[in-house]
Motif scaffolding. Structure first.
Motif, short mmCIF file in Angstrom:
data_model
loop_
_atom_site.label_atom_id
_atom_site.label_comp_id
_atom_site.label_asym_id
_atom_site.label_seq_id
_atom_site.Cartn_x
_atom_site.Cartn_y
_atom_site.Cartn_z
N HIS A 60 -103.39 -23.34 13.02
CA HIS A 60 -102.82 -22.47 14.07
C HIS A 60 -101.62 -21.68 13.54
CE1 HIS A 60 -101.95 -21.80 18.53
NE2 HIS A 60 -100.88 -21.30 17.95
N HIS A 103 -99.95 -17.33 13.69
CA HIS A 103 -100.14 -15.94 14.11
C HIS A 103 -99.82 -15.05 12.92
CE1 HIS A 103 -100.61 -17.31 18.23
NE2 HIS A 103 -99.72 -18.22 17.90
N HIS A 121 -99.26 -26.64 19.28
CA HIS A 121 -97.78 -26.68 19.28
C HIS A 121 -97.24 -27.59 20.38
CE1 HIS A 121 -98.48 -23.39 22.18
NE2 HIS A 121 -98.91 -22.61 21.22
N ASP A 165 -96.48 -23.27 14.67
CA ASP A 165 -96.93 -22.21 15.55
C ASP A 165 -96.39 -20.89 14.99
OD1 ASP A 165 -98.10 -20.84 17.61
OD2 ASP A 165 -96.49 -21.22 19.03
ZN LIG Z 1 -99.51 -20.02 18.81
#
Ligand SMILES: [Zn+2]
Lengths: 266, 568
Positions: free
Chosen positions: B58, B60, B272, B386
């Protein structure tokens, strides 16, 4: 004080990025070593000695080191970048970012400076005998942490975006300024001895602005609350006291909202 | 392709229960093999630790909201961008690195795979363009579904088969990998200026609850038999006292069993979890509920979690949880970007400074690590930040250090201005657990690979698996007494071999590798109703035509397609 003299002898084709011209870097170095320091012409690494002739002697520490640039620096950026002590004098003009991120010491430019003079400055003094372009004592693009301390004095005019996101310190423009003064500021003082066209204190949270001349277009977010007598930068005058920017958030202290102050000479 | 032999290292491979045995790893044609010939290039791993490539469940790292972060935070690059280097692309940024820096940094840490955790379907072409521009590492992306108008309507009516047909169509159209939920219902409510902070808050207009969306998408996921489970960012993120909603959401997985051919065992991945393990009823009595949350997770074999550790850095928060970013902007008054993605989702971006001298930040730091230390099954508990929400992914080595060394945790605690208050509100000071290298390999490699349905490819060093091999400068037999050495070793691998090619040597990039985009081609039996619904909505509601919607093949020129066929 031991002085290193840099004499420009060649005009660069592209702007030079001389982030190494600081008392901190020069301290303890011989002129030959200083000539070997890396600078950049555009993206190319070059040596300080390729454009400047270095002579004299440096002190053991930054505080004991003076730098004298005996010539014009219209195409030299980043003079005094991040310096903490000592002094720099430029006999002519200087390009962008004079005294950027400066923490201490003194810079005196005898000519004009380009934009971003004293960007994100934390301490020390900058004196410019001529004019400054835009972004005097502003924050770095995007950053919300602008000038925190020190003094910038521009004897001539200044352009737009003075003291953006300012948190502390003092900026004095002895002549006129264009637009955008102390935008988003949360502290610090800007003194303008001449006129300003407009957009003074937009989204300002805290801090002080003094204008001795006229503000051509006053922002609607400021409201007059008083008329006061004050001594500012050695000059006594009566000012109309405005608070603002009323459209912005304001912190509270002892239950009362704290506003930014704008004083315009009556 | 050349043969390689990684010789004489301390091999750690939880997929085969190998813990520090001195062994060779043989590589041929991009795969791990039993044996190579005498001509193989030998990599000396003597005295060093050898693990499979890391798998990030996970982060971004690609797409519009990452790019909004890059665009509106030029200061994230200031003095933090290495200068141009020979043979390689310039690297820029800290919390929102450029695509090139992203690939290089993951590779330097010995990571082979990263899951982009929230793809707005409408903007999937942008996500894939950035994925393609990120060198070396393999990537996939999870489209978001929990606020999608189709899904809300099908699930409201209990139509799992239709929901599955739509989800399969969208995953295939966007070259996605699985089902992501972000603040179920809450982001749809945000279009009305509202939010769903409990599992019973009805979504305006759609009149469905977050609980119904969560269970509906678990059922949809298992109906399709996707390689990964439903992957959820829960409701009420970041608020004091939210652990009760967290436990309630986790309990929704009870009674469901994983149904797939990829070796995955969980039906819910709760991401998260640090942001969801908060006690107290305000910031004044904010406290850790890590134990309460982890005690439950420990008992539930069908749930996996990742930590979302706070790393005490200045970073950039970004999420499809639009209302949360608005709330955060009200707390810190920094920049705020907010976007609505028609019919599908939303997003917000706000910079954030996790200051070690702010009590709440210290407590958040402790909670992330407590979760990692309380976990009884490291195969179901994965290391993440995260990225970049709780800190940049480049801090994974620091988290490993904290998890492996009480001394390192105490040293950080000692730097806090409100150390005593942080200790009072958490359990971190009393926890003596120190994770082993084997457990770290489970939490960063074997575990996430299995949860993502990659257990035949990633996460281990068995013959037949992808030849992703990382060599770290750590002596298994005499681990350094200075925990900083652990962080340094994991920050820059001595060697990293990705798909059988040396991509990192002595911590520096040595090749741009063979990057792949992994996506799922999901097939269900013909569903004329859903196809009619899709065409109708594109005519009526979308601002783009259906032909302009899918991700074309040229955007993922090096694909690894995983076929999922419900009928087969
Ligand atoms: Zn996230």
């Amino acid at each position: 004080m031991p002085t290193i003299t840099l004499k420009p002898y060649k005009t660069p084709e592209l702007m030079l990025e001389c982030y190494n011209i600081t008392p901190d870097v020069f301290a303890g170095k011989k002129p030959e070593e200083i000539a070997e320091l890396e600078i950049r012409e555009g993206k190319t690494r070059v040596k300080l000695g390729d454009f400047f002739e270095a002579s004299g002697s440096s002190g053991m520490t930054a505080a004991e080191t003076d730098i004298h640039i005996a010539g014009d620096c219209t195409r030299v950026k980043y003079i005094g970048n991040k310096m903490t002590a000592g002094s720099i004098t430029v006999d002519g003009n200087a390009d962008m970012y004079v005294g950027g991120w400066m923490k201490g010491g003194k810079i005196h430019v005898k000519g004009n400076v380009h934009s971003f003079c004293g960007i994100a400055m934390e301490g020390g003094e900058i004196l410019v005998d001529g004019n400054a372009e835009n972004y005097v004592g502003c924050a770095y693009r995007g950053d919300w942490r602008g000038m925190r301390g020190g003094t910038i004095r521009i004897k001539g005019n200044a352009g737009n975006d003075i003291g953006t996101f300012m948190l502390g310190g003092t900026i004095i423009i002895e002549n006129n300024a264009f637009i955008h003064v102390s935008t988003h500021a949360e502290g610090g003082t800007v003194i303008i001895k001449g006129d300003v066209q407009g957009r003074v204190g937009g989204q300002m949270v805290k801090g002080d602005i003094y204008v001795f001349g006229n503000i051509q277009y006053m922002l609607p977010g400021f409201k007059q609350v008083d008329k006061v007598e004050k001594e500012v930068d050695g000059e006594k005058a009566t000012f109309l006291h405005y608070i603002g920017d009323l459209g912005e958030r304001h912190p509270k202290s002892k239950g009362k909202e704290i506003y930014a102050n704008l004083y315009v000479k009556a | 392709m050349a043969e390689l032999l990684v010789k004489g290292g301390f091999v750690i491979d939880p997929t085969r229960r190998i813990d520090g045995d001195v062994m060779d790893v043989a590589i041929k044609d991009g795969k791990i093999v039993e044996k190579v010939g005498p001509g193989a290039k030998v990599i000396d791993a003597k005295g060093k630790v050898v693990m499979a490539g890391g798998v990030d469940v996970h982060a971004h790292v690609a797409g519009p909201k990452v790019n909004v972060g890059r665009l509106f935070r030029p200061e994230d690059k200031l003095f933090k961008s290495p200068n141009a280097q020979k043979n390689y692309r310039m690297e820029m940024g800290f919390s929102i690195p450029s695509t090139f820096k992203t690939g290089y940094d993951y590779a330097r840490m010995g990571y082979s795979f990263v899951m982009e955790a929230a793809m707005p379907p409408l903007h999937s072409p942008h996500v894939h363009e950035e994925i393609h521009d990120t060198p070396i590492i393999d990537e996939a992306a999870l489209p978001v579904f929990a606020n999608n108008w189709f899904v809300l309507e099908y699930l409201k009516n209990g139509e799992i088969e239709n929901s599955a047909a739509y989800v399969a169509w969208l995953i295939t159209a966007t070259k996605g990998y699985g089902i992501k939920l972000v603040n179920p219902g809450g982001t749809a409510a945000w279009a009305w200026g509202l939010n769903c902070l409990t599992l019973q808050d009805p979504v305006p207009y759609f009149d469905i609850t977050p609980a119904e969306i969560i269970t509906g998408l678990i059922k949809t996921n298992e109906y399709l038999g996707l390689p990964h489970s439903m992957h959820i960012h829960q409701n009420n993120l970041g608020n004091p006292g939210n652990y009760e909603v967290t436990l309630e959401s986790l309990k929704l997985a009870e009674g469901y069993k994983a149904k797939n051919k990829f070796g995955r065992e969980q039906v819910m991945h709760s991401t998260h979890i640090q942001f969801h393990s908060y006690g107290g009823d305000g910031w004044a009595n904010f406290e850790s509920k890590a134990k309460e949350v982890m005690d439950y997770v420990n008992t539930q074999k069908n749930i996996t979690v990742d930590l979302g550790c706070v790393t005490l850095d200045e970073t950039t928060t970004m999420t499809a949880d639009g209302p949360f970013e608005h709330h955060l902007n009200g707390l810190n008054h920094l920049k705020w970007a907010n976007v609505d993605v028609e019919l599908e989702t939303a997003a917000g971006v706000v910079p954030y400074v996790y200051d070690k001298d702010i009590k709440v930040c210290g407590i958040q730091w402790a909670i992330g690590l407590e979760l990692g230390l309380y976990a009884k099954d490291p195969m179901r508990t994965f290391i993440t930040t995260d990225h970049p929400n709780a800190g940049p992914f480049t801090r994974y080595p620091r988290i490993i250090k904290w998890l492996m060394s009480k001394k390192a945790r105490e040293a950080t605690l000692d730097t806090f201005k409100h150390k005593d208050k942080v200790i009072d509100a958490t359990n971190i000071h009393g926890i003596d657990t120190e994770r082993t290298l084997y457990e770290i390999a489970q939490m960063t490699r074997a575990g996430p690979a299995k949860a993502l349905g990659f257990s035949r490819m990633f996460g281990g060093l068995a013959p037949g698996m992808d030849a992703d091999v990382a060599v770290f400068d750590l002596n298994y037999k005499s681990m350094p007494s200075d925990p900083e050495k652990i962080e340094q070793a994991f920050q820059r691998a001595s060697w990293f071999i990705k798909s059988g090619e040396i991509v990192v040597k002595n911590g520096d990039i040595a090749s741009h590798g063979n990057k792949r985009t992994i996506w799922v081609n999901a097939k269900v039996k013909e569903n004329p109703q859903v196809m009619r619904d899709i065409h109708e909505k594109f005519l009526k509601d979308y601002t783009v035509g259906i032909l302009n919607y899918p991700v074309h093949d040229y955007l993922a020129p090096h694909p690894l397609v995983i076929d999922v066929d419900v009928e087969a």
